[in-house]
Design a protein around this motif. Structure first.
Motif, short mmCIF file in Angstrom:
data_model
loop_
_atom_site.label_atom_id
_atom_site.label_comp_id
_atom_site.label_asym_id
_atom_site.label_seq_id
_atom_site.Cartn_x
_atom_site.Cartn_y
_atom_site.Cartn_z
N LYS A 5 -60.66 30.81 27.82
CA LYS A 5 -60.60 30.34 29.72
C LYS A 5 -62.12 30.05 29.84
N LYS A 6 -62.96 29.34 28.87
CA LYS A 6 -64.21 28.89 28.90
C LYS A 6 -64.26 26.79 29.60
N ILE A 7 -63.09 26.50 28.83
CA ILE A 7 -62.59 25.10 28.99
C ILE A 7 -61.33 25.48 29.49
N LYS A 8 -60.79 24.52 30.00
CA LYS A 8 -59.93 23.30 30.61
C LYS A 8 -59.17 22.39 30.04
N LYS A 9 -58.24 21.87 28.95
CA LYS A 9 -57.57 21.16 28.83
C LYS A 9 -56.34 19.96 29.51
N GLN A 10 -56.64 18.78 29.70
CA GLN A 10 -55.72 17.95 30.48
C GLN A 10 -55.17 17.32 29.16
N VAL A 11 -54.01 16.22 29.78
CA VAL A 11 -53.16 15.81 28.18
C VAL A 11 -53.66 14.39 29.24
N GLU A 12 -53.86 13.06 28.82
CA GLU A 12 -53.61 12.20 29.40
C GLU A 12 -52.98 10.76 28.36
N TYR A 13 -51.86 10.77 29.02
CA TYR A 13 -50.53 9.95 28.39
C TYR A 13 -51.41 8.47 28.61
N GLY A 14 -50.99 7.56 27.35
CA GLY A 14 -51.15 6.33 27.35
C GLY A 14 -50.35 5.59 27.16
N LYS A 15 -50.23 3.77 27.45
CA LYS A 15 -48.77 3.66 27.43
C LYS A 15 -48.35 2.88 25.79
N VAL A 16 -49.18 2.98 24.92
CA VAL A 16 -49.34 3.18 23.88
C VAL A 16 -49.99 4.40 22.29
N GLY A 17 -49.49 5.00 21.51
CA GLY A 17 -50.09 6.18 20.66
C GLY A 17 -49.87 7.45 21.28
N ARG A 18 -50.62 8.54 20.53
CA ARG A 18 -50.20 9.67 20.72
C ARG A 18 -51.27 9.71 22.16
N PRO A 19 -50.55 11.07 23.04
CA PRO A 19 -50.99 11.83 24.45
C PRO A 19 -52.58 11.84 23.94
N GLN A 20 -53.91 11.70 24.48
CA GLN A 20 -55.17 11.85 24.46
C GLN A 20 -55.51 13.53 25.41
N PHE A 21 -56.01 14.67 24.33
CA PHE A 21 -56.19 15.49 25.32
C PHE A 21 -57.78 16.06 25.65
N ARG A 22 -57.97 15.58 26.81
CA ARG A 22 -59.53 16.13 27.20
C ARG A 22 -59.87 17.03 28.04
N TYR A 23 -61.26 17.88 27.77
CA TYR A 23 -61.41 19.25 28.38
C TYR A 23 -62.21 19.11 28.81
N HIS A 24 -62.05 19.58 30.38
CA HIS A 24 -64.16 20.44 31.33
C HIS A 24 -64.00 21.56 30.88
N LYS A 25 -65.20 22.27 31.57
CA LYS A 25 -66.14 23.23 31.32
C LYS A 25 -65.21 23.46 32.60
N LEU A 26 -65.53 25.31 32.76
CA LEU A 26 -65.07 26.04 33.52
C LEU A 26 -65.71 26.78 34.29
#
Length: 224
Positions: free
Chosen positions: A203-224
């Motif tokens: 629980k030091k960072i949080k992951k978010q899933v970003e879906y694009g039009k093509v290809g696999r989803p990209q994971f983005r993170y931010h510090k809590l």
């Protein structure tokens, strides 16, 4: 840019440490010298922020140079880089204000950890006139930055963990990706992702899933 002077009589070691330094953003080598006479001369000319100092020099001792710096009230920080493993020497170094102590031989990750720890403190002290106790505690001891659980010990390297966490703390206020960290730190992307997953569980960072039009989803993170 943090100005660094290297004091090391062995030309091969001096060259290795110089190249290590070049690989870390935010640092610039202002002088690399082989003797304390030259170090005393250059410290007044170059006025470095940090000195990487050997202990064993021909007919000289790096600790004597550290004491001389303190006697002269010169504003510079010192990291000792030496083969001397004696507890007496290590205690003496810290009593006279060394910020870290690297025992030869060491790897790049440990070198990088020492520099990034220094950079974090240097930047915080430079931009703030005052600091609260929790923030000071983190800068001094970095509590919680390196987990001590059995799972961590079995599956992760503490210096790699520290390098990744230092980069997140120092430069990533908003979202970031594993690819950005991997490129910045020179660590494989798959390795960075594994450490980020571990930090998310802590629980030091949080992951978010970003879906694009093509290809696999990209994971983005931010510090809590």
């Amino acid at each position: 840019m943090i100005e660094v002077m290297i004091v090391e009589d062995d030309p091969m070691v001096r060259d290795i440490n110089s190249k290590f330094l070049e690989r870390i953003d935010g640092f610039k080598l202002c002088a690399a010298v082989a003797s304390l006479d030259n170090a005393r001369k250059y410290i007044t000319i170059k006025k470095p922020d940090l000195i990487l100092l050997d202990v064993y020099l021909p007919n000289e001792n790096g600790i004597d140079f550290l004491k001389w710096i303190r006697e002269k009230n010169i504003d510079v920080d010192i990291i000792l880089i030496t083969a001397d493993k004696s507890i007496d020497r290590i205690q003496e170094a810290f009593r006279y204000g060394a910020v870290d102590y690297l025992i030869k031989p060491f790897n790049f990750e440990r070198f990088k950890e020492a520099l990034l720890q220094f950079k974090s403190r240097h930047e915080q002290f430079k931009k703030n006139q005052e600091i609260e106790q929790p923030d000071l505690d983190r800068l001094i001891s970095n509590p919680g930055a390196i987990p001590q659980s059995d799972d961590f010990a079995k599956g992760f390297n503490k210096y790699t963990y520290q390098s990744i966490w230092n980069e997140i703390e120092a430069h990533h206020v908003g979202d970031f990706t594993a690819d950005v960290l991997a490129e910045k730190l020179g660590i494989a992307r798959v390795t960075v992702r594994r450490y980020l997953e571990h930090m998310e569980k802590e629980k030091k960072i949080k992951k978010q899933v970003e879906y694009g039009k093509v290809g696999r989803p990209q994971f983005r993170y931010h510090k809590l």
